[in-house]
Design an enzyme around this catalytic site. Structure first.
Site, PDB file in Angstrom:
ATOM      1  N   HIS A  21       0.791  -1.247   0.000  1.00 37.48           N
ATOM      2  CA  HIS A  21       0.000   0.000   0.000  1.00 37.48           C
ATOM      3  C   HIS A  21       0.825   1.300   0.000  1.00 37.48           C
ATOM      4  O   HIS A  21       0.358   2.327   0.461  1.00 37.48           O
ATOM      5  CB  HIS A  21      -0.968  -0.001   1.195  1.00 37.48           C
ATOM      6  CG  HIS A  21      -0.301   0.158   2.528  1.00 37.48           C
ATOM      7  ND1 HIS A  21      -0.857  -0.334   3.692  1.00 37.48           N
ATOM      8  CD2 HIS A  21       0.846   0.768   2.917  1.00 37.48           C
ATOM      9  CE1 HIS A  21      -0.073  -0.041   4.705  1.00 37.48           C
ATOM     10  NE2 HIS A  21       0.972   0.636   4.265  1.00 37.48           N
TER      11      HIS A  21
ATOM     12  N   GLU B  94       3.372  -5.204   8.940  1.00 36.64           N
ATOM     13  CA  GLU B  94       2.064  -5.003   8.274  1.00 36.64           C
ATOM     14  C   GLU B  94       1.547  -6.303   7.666  1.00 36.64           C
ATOM     15  O   GLU B  94       0.338  -6.478   7.483  1.00 36.64           O
ATOM     16  CB  GLU B  94       2.177  -3.935   7.175  1.00 36.64           C
ATOM     17  CG  GLU B  94       2.331  -2.522   7.728  1.00 36.64           C
ATOM     18  CD  GLU B  94       2.511  -1.448   6.640  1.00 36.64           C
ATOM     19  OE1 GLU B  94       2.392  -0.266   6.976  1.00 36.64           O
ATOM     20  OE2 GLU B  94       2.779  -1.779   5.468  1.00 36.64           O
TER      21      GLU B  94
ATOM     22  N   HIS C 134      -2.262   4.927   9.626  1.00 40.53           N
ATOM     23  CA  HIS C 134      -0.891   5.359   9.946  1.00 40.53           C
ATOM     24  C   HIS C 134      -0.941   6.624  10.795  1.00 40.53           C
ATOM     25  O   HIS C 134      -0.494   7.687  10.363  1.00 40.53           O
ATOM     26  CB  HIS C 134      -0.098   5.597   8.673  1.00 40.53           C
ATOM     27  CG  HIS C 134       0.059   4.380   7.799  1.00 40.53           C
ATOM     28  ND1 HIS C 134      -0.958   3.870   7.019  1.00 40.53           N
ATOM     29  CD2 HIS C 134       1.128   3.565   7.593  1.00 40.53           C
ATOM     30  CE1 HIS C 134      -0.517   2.804   6.368  1.00 40.53           C
ATOM     31  NE2 HIS C 134       0.741   2.594   6.698  1.00 40.53           N
TER      32      HIS C 134
ATOM     33  N   HIS D 284       9.773  -3.869   4.410  1.00 42.97           N
ATOM     34  CA  HIS D 284      10.237  -2.481   4.389  1.00 42.97           C
ATOM     35  C   HIS D 284      10.505  -1.989   5.801  1.00 42.97           C
ATOM     36  O   HIS D 284       9.885  -2.444   6.752  1.00 42.97           O
ATOM     37  CB  HIS D 284       9.287  -1.536   3.645  1.00 42.97           C
ATOM     38  CG  HIS D 284       7.872  -1.373   4.158  1.00 42.97           C
ATOM     39  ND1 HIS D 284       7.014  -2.413   4.402  1.00 42.97           N
ATOM     40  CD2 HIS D 284       7.157  -0.250   4.440  1.00 42.97           C
ATOM     41  CE1 HIS D 284       5.840  -1.936   4.791  1.00 42.97           C
ATOM     42  NE2 HIS D 284       5.896  -0.630   4.835  1.00 42.97           N
TER      43      HIS D 284
HETATM   44  C1  DHB Z   1       6.143   3.646   2.642  1.00 41.91           C
HETATM   45  C2  DHB Z   1       5.548   2.412   2.876  1.00 41.91           C
HETATM   46  C3  DHB Z   1       4.486   2.291   3.771  1.00 41.91           C
HETATM   47  O1  DHB Z   1       3.882   1.110   4.100  1.00 41.91           O
HETATM   48  C4  DHB Z   1       3.987   3.416   4.402  1.00 41.91           C
HETATM   49  O2  DHB Z   1       2.929   3.277   5.207  1.00 41.91           O
HETATM   50  C5  DHB Z   1       4.582   4.662   4.182  1.00 41.91           C
HETATM   51  C6  DHB Z   1       5.649   4.771   3.287  1.00 41.91           C
HETATM   52  C7  DHB Z   1       7.260   3.790   1.664  1.00 41.91           C
HETATM   53  O3  DHB Z   1       7.841   2.791   1.224  1.00 41.91           O
HETATM   54  O4  DHB Z   1       7.585   4.928   1.311  1.00 41.91           O
HETATM   55 FE    FE Z   2       2.298   1.368   5.700  1.00 38.91          FE
END
Ligand code: DHB
Ligand code: FE
Length: 284
Positions: free
Chosen positions: A12, A240, A59, A193
């Site tokens: 997302h 997540e 978030h 991530h």
């Molecule tokens: C990014 C990824 C995310 O899941 C998020 O909530 C905010 C930023 C990113 O990779 O930039």
């Molecule tokens: Fe996120």
């Protein structure tokens, strides 16, 4: 009887939404990401649900450190698109399904899961980016949405097993709704991530691909993965991914039915700081 016909899993990343809103999808960097969703857009046109039960995380947009519900179900008639700092995304507002959502809340709480009832909530990129990826840029979203927010932002987070069992309870709840409604359940967020600290930028392709393999083949074993393994192996935001287990737990085979059919699988690195993973499973 309402029934779950399919589940969809997708990352997302907010920059994906910005790329669509700013007309950058044909740029080489983004073209590779969006090419993976072309079959999905065809698929959803041919398999249009009445309602999507959309598991996502807020978030710190609608919620903050003031209130941190572990699981929150949106029962409102509609949900506004949140302003995350650059104004709301230019996408349609989200139309809810209050009767079905209230029924699910009742049933799932009676099955011993504590849900927070949310009657007003602006939805952030966690919910709107998956809609944009799957549906493109329509005037209105082509189905109703029940937003289901999971806390994966502030520890303690729910375990994968709790998410998996919650998915089973959601399936029972949906199947006990008297009207004939075609429901899809979407699990969103992930894949690997980490946005902060010394390991910012972490990507783990092996972990992600094993996760996709196991999500299809043996979700019950996958559900036993401890939360700390997600953080160690997939980064602090890799957690997540537990939300995908809610959607997977709601599929027919988990309740003793037939195995789902894999309709589509896609994996691409990077989109912003994130590995993009995507899968579509159809119930049989
Ligand atoms: C990014 C990824 C995310 O899941 C998020 O909530 C905010 C930023 C990113 O990779 O930039
Ligand atoms: Fe996120």
């Amino acid at each position: 009887m309402a029934r779950i016909t399919a589940s969809v899993y997708t990352s997302h990343v907010p920059a994906i939404g910005a790329a669509m809103d700013l007309g950058k999808t044909q740029e080489p960097y983004w073209q590779k990401v969006f090419s993976g969703y072309e079959p999905s857009r065809e698929w959803i046109k041919a398999n249009k649900p009445d309602v999507v039960f959309l598991v996502f995380n807020d978030h710190a947009t609608a919620f903050s450190l003031d209130f941190i519900p572990t699981f929150a179900i949106g029962t409102a008639a509609e949900f506004a698109v949140a302003d995350e700092g650059w104004g709301p995304r230019p996408v349609p507002k989200v139309i809810g399904a209050p009767e079905l959502a209230s029924h699910i809340a009742h049933s799932v709480i009676q099955q011993d899961f504590d849900l927070t009832i949310v009657n007003k909530m602006d939805v952030d990129h966690g919910l709107t980016v998956p809609l944009s990826l799957m549906c493109g840029q329509p005037q209105e979203w082509p189905f109703k949405v029940i937003p289901f927010a999971v806390n994966v932002v502030q520890y303690p987070v729910p375990s994968g097993m709790r998410c998996f069992k919650l998915g089973q309870a959601i399936r029972k709840a949906i199947e006990s709704f008297d009207e004939d409604v075609n429901v899809q359940i979407w699990g969103t967020g992930g894949m690997s991530h980490q946005l902060q600290g010394p390991r910012a930028g972490l990507i783990n392709k092996d972990f992600d691909n094993r996760f996709l393999d196991q999500l299809l083949a043996d979700p019950e074993a996958l559900a036993q993965k401890p939360h700390i393994d997600y953080v160690r192996e997939a980064g602090s935001e890799g957690i997540e991914l537990v939300m995908w287990l809610i959607a997977r737990g709601a599929m027919a085979d988990v309740a003793g039915g037939a195995k789902p059919t894999l309709k589509h699988r896609f994996y691409h690195v990077p989109a912003s700081n994130t590995a993009v993973g995507h899968m579509i499973l159809e119930n049989n």
